[in-house]
Scaffold this motif. Structure first.
Motif, mmCIF file in Angstrom:
data_model
loop_
_atom_site.group_PDB
_atom_site.id
_atom_site.type_symbol
_atom_site.label_atom_id
_atom_site.label_comp_id
_atom_site.label_asym_id
_atom_site.label_seq_id
_atom_site.Cartn_x
_atom_site.Cartn_y
_atom_site.Cartn_z
ATOM 1 N N GLN A 124 -2.116 -3.724 -3.889
ATOM 2 C CA GLN A 124 -1.776 -4.601 -2.964
ATOM 3 C C GLN A 124 -0.542 -4.100 -2.246
ATOM 4 O O GLN A 124 -0.027 -4.638 -1.381
ATOM 5 N N TYR A 125 -0.003 -2.774 -2.593
ATOM 6 C CA TYR A 125 1.274 -2.342 -2.048
ATOM 7 C C TYR A 125 0.936 -1.351 -1.101
ATOM 8 O O TYR A 125 2.127 -1.070 -0.113
ATOM 9 N N VAL A 126 -0.156 -0.762 -0.983
ATOM 10 C CA VAL A 126 -0.490 0.431 0.220
ATOM 11 C C VAL A 126 -1.703 0.417 0.447
ATOM 12 O O VAL A 126 -2.664 0.326 -0.391
ATOM 13 N N ALA A 127 -1.982 0.690 1.883
ATOM 14 C CA ALA A 127 -3.235 0.740 2.276
ATOM 15 C C ALA A 127 -3.761 1.914 2.062
ATOM 16 O O ALA A 127 -3.347 3.075 1.552
ATOM 17 N N SER A 128 -5.324 1.936 1.901
ATOM 18 C CA SER A 128 -5.802 3.376 1.771
ATOM 19 C C SER A 128 -5.498 4.559 2.677
ATOM 20 O O SER A 128 -5.024 4.153 3.704
ATOM 21 N N ASN A 129 -5.797 5.713 2.083
ATOM 22 C CA ASN A 129 -5.466 6.921 3.127
ATOM 23 C C ASN A 129 -6.298 6.826 4.217
ATOM 24 O O ASN A 129 -5.821 7.191 5.466
ATOM 25 N N LEU A 130 -7.907 6.624 4.285
ATOM 26 C CA LEU A 130 -8.541 6.475 5.321
ATOM 27 C C LEU A 130 -7.883 5.383 6.264
ATOM 28 O O LEU A 130 -7.789 5.900 7.659
ATOM 29 N N SER A 131 -7.529 4.332 5.799
ATOM 30 C CA SER A 131 -6.907 3.275 6.731
ATOM 31 C C SER A 131 -5.613 3.984 7.363
ATOM 32 O O SER A 131 -5.398 3.657 8.581
ATOM 33 N N SER A 132 -4.959 4.491 6.395
ATOM 34 C CA SER A 132 -3.605 5.134 7.246
ATOM 35 C C SER A 132 -4.094 6.436 8.274
ATOM 36 O O SER A 132 -3.207 6.361 9.295
ATOM 37 N N VAL A 133 -4.915 7.046 7.961
ATOM 38 C CA VAL A 133 -5.208 8.201 8.950
ATOM 39 C C VAL A 133 -5.663 7.504 10.274
ATOM 40 O O VAL A 133 -5.298 7.929 11.421
ATOM 41 N N ALA A 134 -6.529 6.363 10.130
ATOM 42 C CA ALA A 134 -7.022 5.599 11.340
ATOM 43 C C ALA A 134 -5.841 5.107 12.061
ATOM 44 O O ALA A 134 -5.816 5.036 13.374
ATOM 45 N N SER A 135 -4.962 4.483 11.310
ATOM 46 C CA SER A 135 -3.445 3.997 11.864
ATOM 47 C C SER A 135 -2.896 5.122 12.629
ATOM 48 O O SER A 135 -2.394 4.827 13.853
ATOM 49 N N CYS A 136 -2.800 6.356 12.286
ATOM 50 C CA CYS A 136 -2.262 7.351 12.910
ATOM 51 C C CYS A 136 -2.732 7.649 14.145
ATOM 52 O O CYS A 136 -2.219 7.939 15.380
ATOM 53 N N TYR A 137 -4.232 7.635 14.382
ATOM 54 C CA TYR A 137 -4.960 7.678 15.803
ATOM 55 C C TYR A 137 -4.303 6.677 16.404
ATOM 56 O O TYR A 137 -4.304 6.912 17.805
ATOM 57 N N VAL A 138 -4.553 5.523 16.068
ATOM 58 C CA VAL A 138 -4.030 4.303 16.936
ATOM 59 C C VAL A 138 -2.634 4.608 17.380
ATOM 60 O O VAL A 138 -2.490 4.283 18.708
ATOM 61 N N LEU A 139 -1.834 5.003 16.526
ATOM 62 C CA LEU A 139 -0.403 5.095 17.031
ATOM 63 C C LEU A 139 -0.432 6.024 17.993
ATOM 64 O O LEU A 139 0.349 6.186 18.991
ATOM 65 N N SER A 140 -0.953 7.205 17.820
ATOM 66 C CA SER A 140 -0.715 8.623 18.734
ATOM 67 C C SER A 140 -1.364 8.335 20.045
ATOM 68 O O SER A 140 -0.743 8.559 21.031
ATOM 69 N N VAL A 141 -2.441 7.375 20.208
ATOM 70 C CA VAL A 141 -2.860 7.198 21.703
ATOM 71 C C VAL A 141 -2.206 6.080 21.962
ATOM 72 O O VAL A 141 -2.632 5.839 23.222
ATOM 73 N N ASN A 142 -1.328 5.435 21.502
ATOM 74 C CA ASN A 142 -0.531 4.549 22.182
ATOM 75 C C ASN A 142 0.876 4.660 22.203
ATOM 76 O O ASN A 142 1.956 3.780 22.207
ATOM 77 N N GLY A 143 1.239 5.973 22.230
ATOM 78 C CA GLY A 143 2.763 6.568 22.368
ATOM 79 C C GLY A 143 3.638 6.657 21.289
ATOM 80 O O GLY A 143 4.616 6.988 21.301
ATOM 81 N N GLY A 144 2.997 6.379 20.002
ATOM 82 C CA GLY A 144 3.739 6.792 18.851
ATOM 83 C C GLY A 144 3.694 8.357 18.295
ATOM 84 O O GLY A 144 2.862 8.903 19.067
ATOM 85 N N HIS A 145 4.459 8.432 17.276
ATOM 86 C CA HIS A 145 4.389 9.808 17.023
ATOM 87 C C HIS A 145 4.268 9.904 15.250
ATOM 88 O O HIS A 145 5.125 9.873 14.465
ATOM 89 N N PRO A 146 2.951 9.744 15.009
ATOM 90 C CA PRO A 146 2.531 9.796 13.429
ATOM 91 C C PRO A 146 2.581 11.062 13.044
ATOM 92 O O PRO A 146 2.196 11.997 13.489
ATOM 93 N N TYR A 147 3.063 11.141 11.637
ATOM 94 C CA TYR A 147 3.252 12.605 10.757
ATOM 95 C C TYR A 147 2.511 12.222 9.453
ATOM 96 O O TYR A 147 3.044 11.960 8.624
ATOM 97 N N PRO A 148 1.302 12.328 9.535
ATOM 98 C CA PRO A 148 0.541 12.336 8.183
ATOM 99 C C PRO A 148 0.555 13.794 7.359
ATOM 100 O O PRO A 148 0.187 14.770 8.004
ATOM 101 N N PHE A 149 0.796 13.543 6.091
ATOM 102 C CA PHE A 149 0.847 14.918 5.250
ATOM 103 C C PHE A 149 0.174 14.364 3.973
ATOM 104 O O PHE A 149 0.276 13.251 3.271
ATOM 105 N N ILE A 150 -0.491 15.228 3.431
ATOM 106 C CA ILE A 150 -1.125 15.314 2.059
ATOM 107 C C ILE A 150 0.113 15.959 1.108
ATOM 108 O O ILE A 150 0.632 16.872 1.566
ATOM 109 N N ILE A 151 0.540 15.319 -0.006
ATOM 110 C CA ILE A 151 1.426 15.835 -0.770
ATOM 111 C C ILE A 151 0.774 16.743 -1.596
ATOM 112 O O ILE A 151 -0.131 16.109 -2.520
ATOM 113 N N TYR A 152 1.274 17.939 -1.964
ATOM 114 C CA TYR A 152 0.706 18.701 -3.058
ATOM 115 C C TYR A 152 1.697 19.057 -4.092
ATOM 116 O O TYR A 152 2.974 19.214 -3.767
ATOM 117 N N ALA A 153 1.147 19.254 -5.263
ATOM 118 C CA ALA A 153 2.014 19.819 -6.497
ATOM 119 C C ALA A 153 1.421 21.195 -6.628
ATOM 120 O O ALA A 153 0.090 21.382 -6.950
#
Length: 158
Positions: A26-55
């Motif tokens: 309930q607190y966070v969207a799926s990673n697939l949804s987030s990556v799709a949001s990155c695309y939408v933001l980038s084509v609408n003048g935003g600056h998304p920075y998606p990263f995978i967190i590695y240990a």
């Protein structure tokens, strides 16, 4: 050791398989949804920075940082500031300190001002997500009293 890595053809499936525990969905969207949001933001003048967190060499989480969200309803301080819009650690890797260490790396990245200067970093979160609030406050974030889309806004001066 925690690192932030760009999404590639080689690691994208591992990132899509990362999930939070059932009670945290309930607190966070799926990673697939987030990556799709990155695309939408980038084509609408935003600056998304998606990263995978590695240990070390193991993908353990995902973060989506944005700058200057425009063209959408947004909190008052969204323009020309950074936002940690999504942050998750996979259910199998929680309670190991990865979220705390990742937050340090995330803020280190933001303070390089990759999309431009900013005064603040802000995070929207659900008010009953006490674990997230505690983490954010430990890094100096403070609620600004604004609620947007039923989420509290917490802010850090950069």
């Amino acid at each position: 050791m925690i690192s932030l890595r760009k999404i590639t053809l080689e690691n994208r499936r591992a990132m899509f398989n990362l999930e939070v525990a059932e009670e945290q969905r309930q607190y966070v969207a799926s990673n697939l949804s987030s990556v799709a949001s990155c695309y939408v933001l980038s084509v609408n003048g935003g600056h998304p920075y998606p990263f995978i967190i590695y240990a070390d060499e193991q993908p353990v989480g995902f973060v989506m940082i944005t700058y200057g969200i425009t063209g959408y309803e947004e909190p008052s301080l969204a323009k020309d500031n950074y936002c940690i819009l999504r942050l998750m650690i996979d259910k199998q890797h929680q309670h190991k300190g990865y979220g705390r260490e990742a937050m340090g790396k995330i803020l280190e990245f933001i303070r390089t001002f990759p999309a431009g200067g900013a005064q603040y970093c802000w995070i929207p979160y659900k008010g009953d997500n006490t674990a997230a609030k505690k983490l954010y406050e430990s890094f100096g974030f403070r609620d600004n009293g604004e609620v947007f889309n039923n989420e509290s806004i917490t802010v850090l001066e950069l």
